[in-house]
Design an enzyme around this catalytic site. Structure first.
Site: not given
Ligand code: MG
Length: 436
Positions: A234, A236, A232, A94
């Site tokens: 990844d 999400d 960020d 992340s």
């Molecule tokens: Mg993330």
């Protein structure tokens, strides 16, 4: 040893997170799940390595794998659904620094594992895997382009934008780099893309917060853009820069989007650390607020429990139930643009959200002493009327609140105080610190 933290398995590559561990996690998931698995990864230098061993573990236990390659975490959520998988895996750390990596597991509905984590952990610790004979091994289907294409189409289908806007996308050299700018372009916008080389080397801190988005702010200002959208590692999560090049606080943008996607009588789900700005702003719209433990898993579960349509954390992690249960930073960004078209400029809308002063401090406390300390604190605050004790202790007062909560990962107890003025917040903080 406990494998899972607040957001899956996380650590430094070849120290806490080794190929051996990833193989075991793959085998454990392959033994537990009865069906195929979608697997994606972020662009970290160690991600392909880990993804390949996770996949080996899965196919050794007879599971078919849909390998979606380098893709945002929410693409895994979409892939689970469209390929009919029973679970998903994202190899990502992340927003952590580049030397970190991690493994996050998802269930059939695209909700991150929580209770299931114990089963996986148990299988790993006992080396109890359901390895298959040579003619029962799983297959790998390569679905990188297809998965991204489907995800893009789903977003375009579900976002209603008529105008053409100048949008700056800051992918943070993360998993959104080769995706988010294209989605916004196909939504009909002029797109300026920055930090979009997914090399595993990151040119800014990966959390989409004010400190890390200075370049994005300047780019929005210098190009006269209508919006800045950041992700960020990844993707999400989403971070937003308004028309004036100013960062919009997580709590403020969350309050705005919650009012936009919810209707009167709805319950909006957020976490115990979220600002009371949100409650006060949503009152005007007849929307009530329910709080959960910190973490997108808790938000997702509560959304399901009470059948709410929207929930989010003040970290840019939002879940739109009707779109998908996995937090989706790209869809979230597009939804903000849609709101802007429907309701007006973000730089004006943000003024409608009431302002309170929020202070955050942390008190050092060894992990082994946290429980005892929190018991003391609980006794000391027990005379207050409105206490939420699902994750630390949040005490709601008339025009202020405080939260005392042990950190899940670090040797600290964190204190958050919010009040109408800075003086009042400072006074409250002094009171809280007096409990230690
Ligand atoms: Mg993330």
């Amino acid at each position: 040893m406990k494998l899972f933290g607040t957001s899956g398995i996380r650590g430094v590559i070849n120290k806490e997170i080794t190929p051996q561990l990833a193989l075991k996690v793959g085998m454990a998931l392959g033994s537990y799940i009865k069906g195929s698995v979608a697997v994606g990864h972020d662009p970290r230098t160690s991600s392909v390595l880990l993804k390949n061993v996770v996949i080996s573990g899965l196919i050794s236990c007879g599971r078919d794998v849909y390998d979606i390659g380098l893709a945002p975490t929410p693409t895994t959520g979409i892939a689970i659904r469209v390929f009919g998988c029973k679970a998903g895996v994202t190899v990502t750390a992340s927003h952590n620094p580049p030397e970190y990596n991690g493994i996050k597991l998802w269930n059939e509905e695209g909700v991150a594992f929580s209770e299931e984590e114990k089963i996986i952990e148990d299988l790993v610790h006992k080396n109890n895997f359901n390895l298959q004979e040579w003619d029962k091994l799983g297959n790998i289907f390569y679905k990188h382009e297809e998965a991204l294409e489907i995800h893009k189409e789903e977003i375009i289908k579900n976002i209603k934008i008529k105008g053409k806007y100048k949008v700056v996308i800051d992918s943070g050299n993360g998993a959104a780099s080769l995706f988010s700018p294209h989605v916004f372009k196909e939504l009909g916008n002029d797109v300026i893309s920055i930090n979009a080389h997914p090399t595993g080397y990151f040119s800014r801190g990966l959390e989409p917060n004010e400190k890390n988005l200075k370049t994005l702010s300047e780019t929005v200002k210098n190009t006269g853009a209508d919006l800045g959208v950041a992700h960020d590692g990844d993707a999400d999560r989403v971070g937003i820069i308004d028309e004036n090049g100013k960062y919009v606080d997580y709590d403020v943008i969350l309050a705005l989007i919650a009012s936009y996607v919810s209707k009167e009588g709805d319950i909006f789900i957020t976490t115990v650390d979220a600002s009371m700005k949100i409650d006060r702003y949503l009152e005007k719209y007849g929307i009530s607020v329910k709080r959960t433990k910190v973490g997108d898993v808790a938000v997702a579960q509560e959304i399901k429990n009470i059948n709410s349509d929207f929930g989010g954390e003040p970290s840019g992690t939002w879940i739109f139930r009707k779109f998908q249960m996995t937090p989706d930073g790209i869809y979230s960004g597009a939804k903000v643009l849609e709101m802007k078209e429907q309701r007006g400029d973000i730089c004006e809308l943000r003024k409608e959200v009431p302002y309170y002063d929020i202070l955050r401090e942390k008190i050092p406390c060894e992990n082994s002493k946290k429980l005892e300390k929190m018991k003391d604190v609980a006794e000391n605050v027990s005379s207050y009327e409105d206490i939420i004790d699902i994750d630390g202790l949040r005490v709601n007062l008339k025009d202020s609140w405080f939260l005392i909560r042990p950190s899940g990962t670090e040797p600290y107890i964190r204190i958050t105080c919010e009040a109408k003025t800075k003086e009042k917040a400072e006074k409250l903080m002094g009171k809280c610190k007096g409990l230690f």
